[in-house]
Motif scaffolding. Structure first.
Motif, PDB file in Angstrom:
ATOM      1  N   ARG A  45       0.805  -1.550   0.046  1.00 34.26           N
ATOM      2  CA  ARG A  45       0.020   0.021   0.101  1.00 34.26           C
ATOM      3  C   ARG A  45       0.921   1.165   0.004  1.00 34.26           C
ATOM      4  NH1 ARG A  45      -4.249  -0.497   4.523  1.00 34.26           N
ATOM      5  NH2 ARG A  45      -4.718  -2.274   3.359  1.00 34.26           N
ATOM      6  N   LYS A  46       0.609   2.278  -0.808  1.00 34.78           N
ATOM      7  CA  LYS A  46       1.274   3.642  -0.822  1.00 34.78           C
ATOM      8  C   LYS A  46       0.763   4.234   0.538  1.00 34.78           C
ATOM      9  CE  LYS A  46       0.463   4.196  -5.601  1.00 34.78           C
ATOM     10  NZ  LYS A  46       0.041   5.141  -6.655  1.00 34.78           N
ATOM     11  N   GLU A  47       1.751   5.150   0.978  1.00 30.38           N
ATOM     12  CA  GLU A  47       1.679   6.001   2.166  1.00 30.38           C
ATOM     13  C   GLU A  47       0.546   7.267   1.959  1.00 30.38           C
ATOM     14  OE1 GLU A  47       5.108   7.697   3.776  1.00 30.38           O
ATOM     15  OE2 GLU A  47       6.180   5.884   3.579  1.00 30.38           O
ATOM     16  N   LYS A  48       0.368   7.643   0.635  1.00 32.70           N
ATOM     17  CA  LYS A  48      -0.701   8.491   0.495  1.00 32.70           C
ATOM     18  C   LYS A  48      -2.011   7.910   0.433  1.00 32.70           C
ATOM     19  CE  LYS A  48      -0.869   9.040  -4.548  1.00 32.70           C
ATOM     20  NZ  LYS A  48      -1.071  10.020  -5.678  1.00 32.70           N
ATOM     21  N   THR A  49      -3.109   8.592   0.728  1.00 25.64           N
ATOM     22  CA  THR A  49      -4.410   8.236   0.536  1.00 25.64           C
ATOM     23  C   THR A  49      -5.215   9.427  -0.046  1.00 25.64           C
ATOM     24  OG1 THR A  49      -5.034   9.288   2.724  1.00 25.64           O
ATOM     25  CG2 THR A  49      -4.213   7.051   2.821  1.00 25.64           C
ATOM     26  N   HIS A  50      -6.372   9.075  -0.284  1.00 21.13           N
ATOM     27  CA  HIS A  50      -7.383  10.154  -1.122  1.00 21.13           C
ATOM     28  C   HIS A  50      -8.534  10.168  -0.444  1.00 21.13           C
ATOM     29  CE1 HIS A  50      -8.264   6.234  -3.459  1.00 21.13           C
ATOM     30  NE2 HIS A  50      -9.620   6.945  -3.498  1.00 21.13           N
ATOM     31  N   PRO A  51      -9.135  11.422  -0.189  1.00 23.44           N
ATOM     32  CA  PRO A  51     -10.506  11.434   0.532  1.00 23.44           C
ATOM     33  C   PRO A  51     -11.556  11.348  -0.567  1.00 23.44           C
ATOM     34  CG  PRO A  51      -9.468  13.659  -0.131  1.00 23.44           C
ATOM     35  CD  PRO A  51      -8.623  12.835  -0.412  1.00 23.44           C
ATOM     36  N   MET A  52     -12.586  10.472   0.344  1.00 26.52           N
ATOM     37  CA  MET A  52     -13.835  10.395  -0.222  1.00 26.52           C
ATOM     38  C   MET A  52     -14.910  10.616   0.700  1.00 26.52           C
ATOM     39  SD  MET A  52     -12.784   6.805  -2.304  1.00 26.52           S
ATOM     40  CE  MET A  52     -14.324   6.607  -2.939  1.00 26.52           C
ATOM     41  N   ARG A  53     -16.119  10.923   0.224  1.00 26.91           N
ATOM     42  CA  ARG A  53     -17.232  10.981   0.990  1.00 26.91           C
ATOM     43  C   ARG A  53     -18.423  10.859  -0.123  1.00 26.91           C
ATOM     44  NH1 ARG A  53     -21.244  14.614   2.546  1.00 26.91           N
ATOM     45  NH2 ARG A  53     -20.544  16.258   1.124  1.00 26.91           N
ATOM     46  N   ALA A  54     -19.684  10.207   0.401  1.00 25.22           N
ATOM     47  CA  ALA A  54     -20.352   9.877  -0.257  1.00 25.22           C
ATOM     48  C   ALA A  54     -21.800  10.511   0.059  1.00 25.22           C
ATOM     49  CB  ALA A  54     -20.983   8.252  -0.536  1.00 25.22           C
ATOM     50  N   ASP A  55     -22.485  11.230  -0.922  1.00 27.40           N
ATOM     51  CA  ASP A  55     -23.720  11.816  -0.438  1.00 27.40           C
ATOM     52  C   ASP A  55     -24.914  10.755  -0.589  1.00 27.40           C
ATOM     53  OD1 ASP A  55     -22.637  14.467  -0.039  1.00 27.40           O
ATOM     54  OD2 ASP A  55     -22.754  14.944  -2.144  1.00 27.40           O
ATOM     55  N   ALA A  56     -26.257  11.294  -0.463  1.00 33.66           N
ATOM     56  CA  ALA A  56     -27.250  10.019  -0.008  1.00 33.66           C
ATOM     57  C   ALA A  56     -27.729   9.935  -1.397  1.00 33.66           C
ATOM     58  CB  ALA A  56     -28.334  10.919   0.561  1.00 33.66           C
ATOM     59  N   ASP A  57     -27.458  10.718  -2.346  1.00 37.86           N
ATOM     60  CA  ASP A  57     -27.717  10.234  -3.708  1.00 37.86           C
ATOM     61  C   ASP A  57     -26.526   9.489  -4.672  1.00 37.86           C
ATOM     62  OD1 ASP A  57     -26.257  12.599  -4.220  1.00 37.86           O
ATOM     63  OD2 ASP A  57     -27.396  13.253  -5.873  1.00 37.86           O
ATOM     64  N   GLN A  58     -25.519   9.071  -3.756  1.00 40.84           N
ATOM     65  CA  GLN A  58     -24.160   8.529  -4.453  1.00 40.84           C
ATOM     66  C   GLN A  58     -24.256   7.067  -4.064  1.00 40.84           C
ATOM     67  OE1 GLN A  58     -21.208  11.768  -3.493  1.00 40.84           O
ATOM     68  NE2 GLN A  58     -20.669  11.095  -5.468  1.00 40.84           N
ATOM     69  N   PRO A  59     -24.778   6.134  -4.866  1.00 42.42           N
ATOM     70  CA  PRO A  59     -24.740   4.788  -4.418  1.00 42.42           C
ATOM     71  C   PRO A  59     -23.194   4.420  -4.657  1.00 42.42           C
ATOM     72  CG  PRO A  59     -25.823   5.016  -6.505  1.00 42.42           C
ATOM     73  CD  PRO A  59     -25.768   6.105  -5.959  1.00 42.42           C
ATOM     74  N   LEU A  60     -22.803   3.197  -4.002  1.00 48.45           N
ATOM     75  CA  LEU A  60     -21.526   2.635  -4.025  1.00 48.45           C
ATOM     76  C   LEU A  60     -21.522   1.555  -4.809  1.00 48.45           C
ATOM     77  CD1 LEU A  60     -20.494   2.726  -0.070  1.00 48.45           C
ATOM     78  CD2 LEU A  60     -20.211   4.746  -1.882  1.00 48.45           C
ATOM     79  N   VAL A  61     -20.717   1.585  -6.002  1.00 48.01           N
ATOM     80  CA  VAL A  61     -20.447   0.446  -6.646  1.00 48.01           C
ATOM     81  C   VAL A  61     -19.091  -0.152  -6.678  1.00 48.01           C
ATOM     82  CG1 VAL A  61     -20.426  -0.149  -9.333  1.00 48.01           C
ATOM     83  CG2 VAL A  61     -21.808   1.901  -8.446  1.00 48.01           C
ATOM     84  N   ILE A  62     -19.212  -1.560  -6.177  1.00 40.04           N
ATOM     85  CA  ILE A  62     -18.116  -2.329  -5.722  1.00 40.04           C
ATOM     86  C   ILE A  62     -18.272  -3.579  -6.731  1.00 40.04           C
ATOM     87  CG2 ILE A  62     -17.262  -3.506  -3.781  1.00 40.04           C
ATOM     88  CD1 ILE A  62     -18.817  -1.928  -2.025  1.00 40.04           C
ATOM     89  N   GLU A  63     -16.971  -3.748  -7.493  1.00 35.34           N
ATOM     90  CA  GLU A  63     -16.949  -4.878  -8.314  1.00 35.34           C
ATOM     91  C   GLU A  63     -15.836  -5.747  -7.998  1.00 35.34           C
ATOM     92  OE1 GLU A  63     -14.300  -6.045 -11.349  1.00 35.34           O
ATOM     93  OE2 GLU A  63     -14.821  -4.110 -11.796  1.00 35.34           O
ATOM     94  N   GLY A  64     -15.905  -6.962  -7.946  1.00 31.72           N
ATOM     95  CA  GLY A  64     -14.631  -7.836  -7.644  1.00 31.72           C
ATOM     96  C   GLY A  64     -15.267  -9.286  -7.277  1.00 31.72           C
ATOM     97  N   ILE A  65     -14.255 -10.342  -7.470  1.00 34.81           N
ATOM     98  CA  ILE A  65     -14.808 -11.552  -7.226  1.00 34.81           C
ATOM     99  C   ILE A  65     -15.229 -11.928  -5.805  1.00 34.81           C
ATOM    100  CG2 ILE A  65     -12.728 -12.486  -9.015  1.00 34.81           C
ATOM    101  CD1 ILE A  65     -11.424 -13.568  -6.610  1.00 34.81           C
ATOM    102  N   HIS A  66     -15.104 -11.241  -4.936  1.00 31.28           N
ATOM    103  CA  HIS A  66     -15.497 -11.504  -3.458  1.00 31.28           C
ATOM    104  C   HIS A  66     -16.709 -10.726  -3.195  1.00 31.28           C
ATOM    105  CE1 HIS A  66     -12.069 -14.121  -2.679  1.00 31.28           C
ATOM    106  NE2 HIS A  66     -11.698 -13.132  -3.126  1.00 31.28           N
ATOM    107  N   ALA A  67     -17.374  -9.918  -4.118  1.00 32.18           N
ATOM    108  CA  ALA A  67     -18.156  -8.771  -3.784  1.00 32.18           C
ATOM    109  C   ALA A  67     -19.633  -9.291  -3.259  1.00 32.18           C
ATOM    110  CB  ALA A  67     -18.794  -7.954  -4.947  1.00 32.18           C
ATOM    111  N   LEU A  68     -19.728 -10.838  -3.619  1.00 29.54           N
ATOM    112  CA  LEU A  68     -21.141 -11.356  -3.046  1.00 29.54           C
ATOM    113  C   LEU A  68     -20.712 -12.219  -1.748  1.00 29.54           C
ATOM    114  CD1 LEU A  68     -22.949 -12.580  -6.281  1.00 29.54           C
ATOM    115  CD2 LEU A  68     -22.829 -10.461  -5.174  1.00 29.54           C
ATOM    116  N   ASN A  69     -19.407 -12.442  -1.552  1.00 31.09           N
ATOM    117  CA  ASN A  69     -19.254 -13.068  -0.265  1.00 31.09           C
ATOM    118  C   ASN A  69     -19.618 -12.113   1.090  1.00 31.09           C
ATOM    119  OD1 ASN A  69     -18.002 -14.046   2.146  1.00 31.09           O
ATOM    120  ND2 ASN A  69     -16.331 -14.994   0.969  1.00 31.09           N
TER     121      ASN A  69
END
Length: 548
Positions: A371-395
Motif C-alpha cells: 500500500r502507498k503511504e498517500k491516501t485520497h479523501p472520499m465522501r458519499a452523499d445520499a444520492d451516491q450509491p457505492l458501486v463495488i466490483e470484484g470476485i468477492h463482492a457477493l461473499n
C-alpha cells in the motif's frame, strides 16, 4: 512393438488398440476412459502406434470427464429415442455437476424420465459397442438428409473438411466433436432429474466418480438461462448454422444491433431495480472474462440516467501488503483468497461512507506489492450509491456488519446459449477462455499458452470464491453475445493453430480450434458499439480511453 504408457514401457502386438495396451498395465485399465497421445486425445479403441508416448485419461482429467460426458449424451439419446420415438432433444448447458436438457415431442414427466433412465441402465449393462465411423462429409450430409436432421445438415454446410467422424450406438448415428469410450459399459454412473421445464442429467461426482453427483438447485441461474433462451428466439439464433447464415447473407449487422439492444435494456432494468430497492451499495461479482468492469461502467451510466451519482470503490486498493498475505501449505500465496483483502479497513470505510462521513481511502502499488503511504479523501452523499466490483463482492464476509437492506447484489457471467447444433453445446468455460486469450494477447502481450497455463488455477478460484455465492444475487446478468465468436475468431484462431503437439496445452488449443472450425468469420467490427462488453476483449472500448 512397444509404447510408453504413464512412464511404463509396454509391449503389444500389431493390430491391438490402446485399450488392449492399457489393460496390460499393472492393475489393469481400471478407470481408463481414453488416452492422450502426443497431446491429442484418442479413443481406447484407436489402433496403438509403435513408440507412442501415452498418458491414460480418467475421470480425474478434464479431457477424461469430457469423453465420459459426450458418451453419456449418446447413451441418453439412444435410450430416449427408444423410450419415446420422435422425441427431440437439445443439450443446453451445465447445471452444477450435470447437464440441463430440454425436450420437445413429449412432456418431461417422472414416468418418461424413469423409462429413459431404466433404458440407459439396461444399455450400459449390455456393454454395447460405440462404433467410430470416419465418413466423407458429403456422405454424412446424405445420411442426415435421409434421417430428417436439418440442424446437422445445416452445420455440415459450413464445414470445410472432406471427412467427418460420426459415432453409432445401435440405430443412433450422431456427430460429436471429440472422442468417445469404446462401449456403453464404461458409462454406468448417472442419474436423471426433472427440473421443470427440462431435465438434468447428473454425471459422476468429481470427488467420488463411483456415485452420481447429487442434484443442487440453482433457480436464479435457471431463470437467467430461460431469459437468455427467450433472447435467442427473438434473435432467431440458437445454433452455429443460424449465425453463419446471417454472416453470409449480410444480416449480421442488424443482428448485432438487436443483440446489443437487448443487453442495454437489461442493464437499464437492473438500474431501475436498484433504484426501487432502497439499497445504497451495488455489489458486482462474476468469474473471469465475464465483463464485470465494462458492465459496472454501463450500470453507472444507467444510474446517472435515473438522477443518481454512483461512486466506484476499487477493491484492488484494499489488498494487504504482499508480505502480510498468508501462505498456502505448499508455501505459495493464493491472491484470490478473501483474506488477501484488509477486510476490517474495507468494512469500516464502507460503513462510514454509508453514514455520509469522509474517509481517507487507501491506494495500492501493484509494482511494489504494498500500500502507498498517500491516501485520497472520499465522501458519499445520499444520492451516491457505492458501486463495488470484484470476485468477492457477493461473499457476506466482505460486507459483514452492513445491513442486507443496503446491499443490492449482481452476478454476471458469460452464459453461452449458442450451440454448434442441438447435441453439441459450446461450454461457457470455453467461451470465457477464448475471451481471455484474445484480451491477454491483444493488450498484455501474453501468449495463448501462458493464458491457458493459468486457466485451471483461475477455474479453481471460481469454484471456491465465486460460484458458491451466485444464488445470493438479487439479479443475474448474462454478458454473452450470440455474435461474439464470429468477431473473435480472426484474433484467436491463428494463434491457437500455432500451438504445436509439443506444447502441454495442445489438447486445449485443439479443442478450441474445433469449435471455431464451425464458425464463419465476420468483418463487421464497425457495427459493435464502443460501450459493448465485447470491446473489453477486442479493444476500442470507450471506458478505457486515455483522458484528453
Amino acid at each position: 512393438m512397444h509404447a510408453m504408457v504413464n512412464g511404463i514401457s509396454l509391449e503389444f502386438a500389431p493390430g491391438e488398440t490402446y485399450g488392449d495396451v492399457v489393460a496390460s498395465m499393472p492393475g489393469g485399465a481400471a478407470g481408463a476412459l481414453g488416452v492422450l497421445v502426443n497431446g491429442r486425445p484418442l479413443s481406447l479403441g484407436a489402433a496403438a502406434a509403435d513408440g507412442a508416448q501415452v498418458r491414460v485419461l480418467t475421470y480425474r482429467d478434464e479431457e477424461g470427464r469430457r469423453i465420459y460426458e459426450r458418451s453419456l449424451q449418446l447413451l441418453f439419446l439412444a435410450a430416449a429415442h427408444q423410450a419415446a420415438p420422435g422425441l427431440e432433444v437439445r443439450f443446453e448447458h451445465s447445471y452444477g455437476q450435470g447437464l440441463y436438457i430440454t425436450i420437445s415431442g413429449a412432456e418431461a414427466t417422472d414416468i418418461l424420465l424413469d423409462g429413459i433412465e431404466a433404458r440407459m441402465t439396461a444399455l450400459a449393462e449390455e456393454n454395447l459397442p460405440i462404433e467410430r465411423l470416419r465418413l466423407p462429409t458429403e456422405e454424412a450430409r446424405e445420411i442426415y438428409a435421409t434421417r430428417g436432421q436439418p440442424d446437422r445438415l445445416r452445420l455440415l454446410k459450413y464445414r470445410e473438411y472432406a471427412y467427418i467422424t460420426l459415432y453409432r450406438l445401435m440405430d443412433e448415428l450422431e456427430y460429436f466433436y471429440g472422442e468417445m469410450v469404446p462401449s456403453t459399459g464404461y458409462i454406468r454412473v448417472f442419474r436423471l432429474h426433472r427440473v421443470a421445464p427440462g431435465i438434468v442429467l447428473s454425471v459422476p461426482d468429481v470427488a467420488d466418480c463411483s456415485q452420481p453427483a447429487q442434484l443442487k438447485h440453482f433457480p436464479k441461474l435457471l431463470r437467467t438461462y430461460q431469459e437468455s433462451a427467450h433472447w435467442s428466439k427473438i434473435l432467431g439464433c440458437s445454433n452455429a448454422a443460424d449465425l453463419n447464415a446471417m454472416t453470409l447473407s449480410g444480416e449480421l449487422r442488424e443482428f448485432i444491433r438487436v443483440n446489443e439492444a437487448l443487453q442495454e435494456r437489461k442493464v437499464q432494468a437492473i438500474a431501475d431495480m436498484f433504484a426501487a430497492s432502497g439499497a445504497r451499495m451495488i455489489l458486482i461479482a462474476g468469474p473471469s472474462s465475464s465483463g464485470k468492469t465494462t458492465f459496472a461502467h454501463r450500470l453507472q451510466i444507467a444510474l446517472r440516467v435515473l438522477g443518481l451519482r454512483p461512486m466506484k470503490i476499487s477493491l484492488d486498493d484494499y489488498y494487504l501488503n504482499r508480505e502480510d498475505i498468508p501462505l498456502e501449505e505448499d508455501g505459495s500465496q493464493d491472491l484470490e483468497r478473501i483474506d488477501t483483502l484488509d477486510l476490517p479497513l474495507l468494512q469500516e470505510n464502507l460503513c462510514r461512507l454509508l453514514a455520509g462521513e469522509k474517509i481517507d481511502a487507501p491506494e495500492f502499488d501493484f509494482v511494489a506489492g504494498r500500500r502507498k503511504e498517500k491516501t485520497h479523501p472520499m465522501r458519499a452523499d445520499a444520492d451516491q450509491p457505492l458501486v463495488i466490483e470484484g470476485i468477492h463482492a457477493l461473499n457476506p464476509k466482505m460486507t459483514q456488519g452492513i445491513p442486507d437492506s443496503l446491499k443490492f447484489r449482481v452476478y454476471i457471467s458469460a452464459l453461452t446459449m449458442l450451440n454448434l447444433d442441438e447435441h453439441n453445446r459450446i461450454r461457457t468455460t470455453d467461451a470465457r477462455l477464448l475471451r481471455r486469450i484474445v484480451r491477454d494477447y491483444q493488450f498484455r502481450g501474453t501468449p495463448p499458452e501462458d493464458t491457458m497455463a493459468m486457466w485451471n488455477s483461475v477455474r479453481r478460484g471460481e469454484e471456491r470464491y465465486i460460484f458458491p455465492f451466485q444464488e445470493e444475487a438479487d439479479v443475474m446478468f448474462n454478458s454473452s453475445l450470440d455474435y461474439e465468436l464470429t468477431i473473435m475468431k480472426k484474433y484467436v484462431y491463428p494463434v491457437l493453430c500455432a500451438v504445436g503437439p509439443e506444447s502441454p496445452y495442445y489438447t486445449l488449443a485443439l479443442r478450441l480450434v474445433k469449435i471455431l472450425d464451425y464458425i464463419r468469420t465476420a468483418d463487421v467490427e464497425d457495427e459493435i458499439p464502443i460501450n459493448s462488453i465485447l470491446r473489453e476483449f477486442i479493444g476500442g472500448c470507450c471506458f478505457y480511453r486515455m483522458k484528453d
